[in-house]
Design an enzyme around this catalytic site. Structure first.
Site, PDB file in Angstrom:
ATOM      1  N   ASP A  48      -9.881 -25.101  13.892  1.00  0.00           N
ATOM      2  CA  ASP A  48      -8.933 -25.267  14.383  1.00  0.00           C
ATOM      3  C   ASP A  48      -7.883 -25.703  13.606  1.00  0.00           C
ATOM      4  O   ASP A  48      -8.162 -27.098  14.581  1.00  0.00           O
ATOM      5  CB  ASP A  48      -8.903 -23.560  14.887  1.00  0.00           C
ATOM      6  CG  ASP A  48      -7.696 -23.160  15.295  1.00  0.00           C
ATOM      7  OD1 ASP A  48      -6.936 -22.789  14.984  1.00  0.00           O
ATOM      8  OD2 ASP A  48      -6.363 -24.603  16.285  1.00  0.00           O
ATOM      9  N   TYR A  53      -0.777 -30.620  14.387  1.00  0.00           N
ATOM     10  CA  TYR A  53      -1.036 -31.383  15.302  1.00  0.00           C
ATOM     11  C   TYR A  53      -1.524 -32.334  14.563  1.00  0.00           C
ATOM     12  O   TYR A  53      -1.790 -33.692  15.006  1.00  0.00           O
ATOM     13  CB  TYR A  53      -2.510 -30.922  15.429  1.00  0.00           C
ATOM     14  CG  TYR A  53      -2.787 -29.657  16.026  1.00  0.00           C
ATOM     15  CD1 TYR A  53      -1.995 -28.940  16.553  1.00  0.00           C
ATOM     16  CD2 TYR A  53      -4.244 -29.177  15.761  1.00  0.00           C
ATOM     17  CE1 TYR A  53      -1.731 -27.229  17.236  1.00  0.00           C
ATOM     18  CE2 TYR A  53      -4.177 -27.420  17.033  1.00  0.00           C
ATOM     19  CZ  TYR A  53      -3.211 -26.853  17.469  1.00  0.00           C
ATOM     20  OH  TYR A  53      -3.181 -26.020  17.058  1.00  0.00           O
ATOM     21  N   LYS A  78      -1.353 -23.821  10.477  1.00  0.00           N
ATOM     22  CA  LYS A  78      -1.252 -22.935  11.202  1.00  0.00           C
ATOM     23  C   LYS A  78       0.471 -23.858  10.646  1.00  0.00           C
ATOM     24  O   LYS A  78       0.462 -25.063  10.322  1.00  0.00           O
ATOM     25  CB  LYS A  78      -0.968 -22.945  12.884  1.00  0.00           C
ATOM     26  CG  LYS A  78      -2.470 -22.985  13.384  1.00  0.00           C
ATOM     27  CD  LYS A  78      -2.065 -22.652  15.259  1.00  0.00           C
ATOM     28  CE  LYS A  78      -3.243 -22.361  15.352  1.00  0.00           C
ATOM     29  NZ  LYS A  78      -4.204 -24.041  15.215  1.00  0.00           N
ATOM     30  N   HIS A 111       2.082 -19.959  13.496  1.00  0.00           N
ATOM     31  CA  HIS A 111       2.177 -21.612  15.519  1.00  0.00           C
ATOM     32  C   HIS A 111       2.904 -20.344  16.478  1.00  0.00           C
ATOM     33  O   HIS A 111       2.347 -20.410  17.026  1.00  0.00           O
ATOM     34  CB  HIS A 111       2.398 -23.050  15.305  1.00  0.00           C
ATOM     35  CG  HIS A 111       2.282 -23.701  15.959  1.00  0.00           C
ATOM     36  ND1 HIS A 111       1.582 -24.648  15.623  1.00  0.00           N
ATOM     37  CD2 HIS A 111       1.449 -23.433  16.895  1.00  0.00           C
ATOM     38  CE1 HIS A 111       0.482 -25.201  16.179  1.00  0.00           C
ATOM     39  NE2 HIS A 111       0.947 -24.162  17.542  1.00  0.00           N
TER      40      HIS A 111
END
Ligand code: A2P
Length: 294
Positions: A48, A53, A78, A111
């Site tokens: 994931d 990120y 996401k 997200h």
């Protein structure tokens, strides 16, 4: 669930390995690459990540380096709040595919929702983003689509115009903050609940109640947290950048928490709450959402 490759089945029939390897706060570069390799070596088959990120490139590199076939890995990323709207969403999927070095996603999640507090046109904004998700899903670039940090209010609003219902809601879930009403509602609504920060971002690992429970089973508190999610039918995604912890967090299939211990965890005092709640629009207030809708 008896092993890392046992699955939950989504509403469209897609199967998803029951423990994911989380990568929030894992820096792009060697750390993300090597820890993804370590996770795949340890037997995880579900990774994931998220555009926000900033580590998609190294996550993709780790997958390729691992030698595990792409088709044997369930890969989630996401959509970020700065890419809201149909056209931007379609472009965001293409960008994530490129960063990850893959030609399809197994799961793509919104997200964070746009909420009323951030913008009075929140429904329209979320619907436009979701239309982009549906396009890429129908074209086969994504095997399953869902949301993250959504409340029933936003899910129901989305479903007013959706032609494909969200299959997943990924939310904060760990001992000390496990959102039982939201979990129950989503599960009754045909959605799989995934838990982010199943270890409370590390903040619950020193908890005395959890420590006592873990000692009974000769397991670590982290392992108890992963079991707590699984035994709640929630898919946990523990994150670590250390190979031995990565392996430890997946070594959870040789014990079962008793009903009494599950109850003890459900009734313990709150601990480890991130303070990120959708109605507070944390992502928007921290990073500034983008509200252009085409
Ligand atoms: P590290 O990456 O240095 O191992 P969450 O999954 O809830 O977001 O929690 C992740 C946090 O918990 C990270 O700080 C991670 O640190 C730490 N962590 C993960 N697994 C373990 C473990 N088995 N024992 C102790 N700390 C852990």
């Amino acid at each position: 669930m008896k092993s890392l490759t046992d699955v939950f089945t989504l509403s469209n029939g897609v199967q998803i390995p029951c423990v994911g390897y989380g990568t929030w706060q894992t820096p792009n570069g060697d750390v993300a690459r090597d820890s993804v390799v370590a996770a795949l070596k340890a037997g995880y088959r579900h990774i994931d990540t998220a555009a926000a990120y900033g580590n998609e490139a190294s996550v993709g590199e780790g997958i390729r380096l691992s030698g595990v076939a792409r088709s044997d890995i369930f890969l989630t990323t996401k959509h970020w709040i700065m890419e809201r709207g149909y056209t931007k969403t379609v472009a965001a999927v293409e960008a994530s595919l490129k960063n990850l070095g893959t030609d399809y996603l197994d799961l793509y999640l919104v997200h964070w929702p746009c909420v009323e507090k951030s913008n009075p046109n929140w429904k329209e904004i979320n619907a436009a983003t979701w239309a982009g998700f549906e396009k890429m899903y129908k074209e086969g670039k994504i095997r399953a689509i869902g949301v993250s940090n959504y409340l029933p209010e936003q899910i129901l609003a989305l479903e007013e115009t959706a032609t494909v219902k969200p299959m997943v809601n990924q939310i904060e879930f760990h001992p000390g903050y496990y959102q039982p009403a939201l979990v129950e509602w989503c599960q009754n609504h045909g959605m799989l609940v995934e838990g982010w920060s199943p270890l409370g971002c590390g903040a619950v690992l020193q908890d005395v109640t959890l420590g006592k429970i873990a000692a009974k089973y000769n397991k670590s508190v982290a392992q108890v947290c992963v079991r707590f999610a699984l035994q709640s039918d929630v898919l946990p995604m523990p994150k670590s950048t250390h190979a031995e912890r990565i392996a430890q967090n997946a070594d959870v299939f040789d014990f079962e928490l008793s009903d009494a211990d599950m109850l003890a965890i459900r009734t313990m005092p709150p601990v480890g709450y991130s303070t990120y709640h959708p109605t507070e629009a944390p992502a928007d207030s921290l990073f500034g959402g983008n509200y252009d809708v085409d």
